[in-house]
Design a protein around this motif. Sequence first.
Motif: not given
Length: 400
Positions: A19-31, A39-52
């Motif tokens: 039930d989570l796989a489809e949304e996880a796929r969407t999120a990781v593609e954006w991230l 190659t992902v950094t903490q800044l990448d994760v924060c900017e995705f979660l809090w802005y993108t």
Amino acid sequence: MSAPDVTALLAELERSQPDLAEEARTAVEWLTGGEPLETVTQLDVCEFLWYTLPIKVGPLKPGGDHERLARSLGQLLRLGGLERYADLCTSPTTIKILRTYAREGEDSGASAYQQALEATGVLPPDVPELQWSMIMGPEELGAHLACSAALELAIVARASVDRTALTRRWLTEPRAELGGDSWLNRVHGERLNRWVLGRGPARRELAQPFEVRLHAPVTPQPLPALHRLLSLAATSEGSLPLRLAPSPEALRLRELAERELGAISREGAKLIITERGKRLLRSPKAMWSAVTKLLLARGEHEFEVSAREAALMLLADGTLMSPAELRERVAEVVGGEGWHPATSLEDVSAPVTDLVAQLTALELAYSDELAVRMRRPGQLAALAALRAHALRPRKYVSSG
């Protein structure tokens, strides 16, 4: 050890929590944007979660929401062993920010995002050598991400980090991955190139030779005229009678020191040196910096700055020009930059005349009714002013 392949992680999540796989796929593609997860950094994760995520991702499927998508991404990252990043996905900060966007709107959410991002400690601060742009070119973005990754590693390694010192070191030291170049040189080169490729072919032709000339800092020069004025104000028992400055050049210098630099102030019929004036008097370098910034800081409209900039480029080599010829050449250069209505001699007259008066009062140029010519310190002042203007950070244009 490198992070697991995203495809393998998604397959594992599909088996354990379909039930989570489809949304996880969407999120990781954006991230990741298709890049490896390692190659992902903490800044990448924060900017995705809090802005993108709250601004750009959507619409979500019926029954879905941004908090659920963040949790799905967290599950994927946890499967990949990225525990710190997974915790961010379900942290109270993330939940609060997403709910602020949902309940109070984009402006409030963006404000909460900026505050939280600053609190992480991984956002590279402005340093004396570089103010970060709001709109970054590829080189500056690379420098910003590299500095952020270095800050993240330092924070993980120890409790206390001097962010400014680390950012300066990361920017200025030669980097093996850049072939011995520094990130600061890369960013400066990018900004200078952008400045040269400004509006209009006439301006580009005029600016082209300066791309190399402005790369190195300009050595500060003495400013005897201003130094004498401030010294007199400082030693005349704290004040300088207004009547002691009768010539046009001296009057213009006094106006510059008072209104533009804030180095002296009026008290009745006297001029008194200010605390800023005392600081400038103590530091020739600070005086030079303050004065050269003035050469392209005056004027309420960008058009006036463009006219002064063109005049400085025309005079920077000590070329002898008549005032009329200088205005004509400036009008030709600025006229090709696309200003509306069309530029005329009358339009450029005021900013160019004021610039020449400013330079003359500072004893950086010689001028009369027949000729204008930069003195050697004036040529260096022109280069310093142009360099500061070319290397300035790019900002969003305010609609207000």
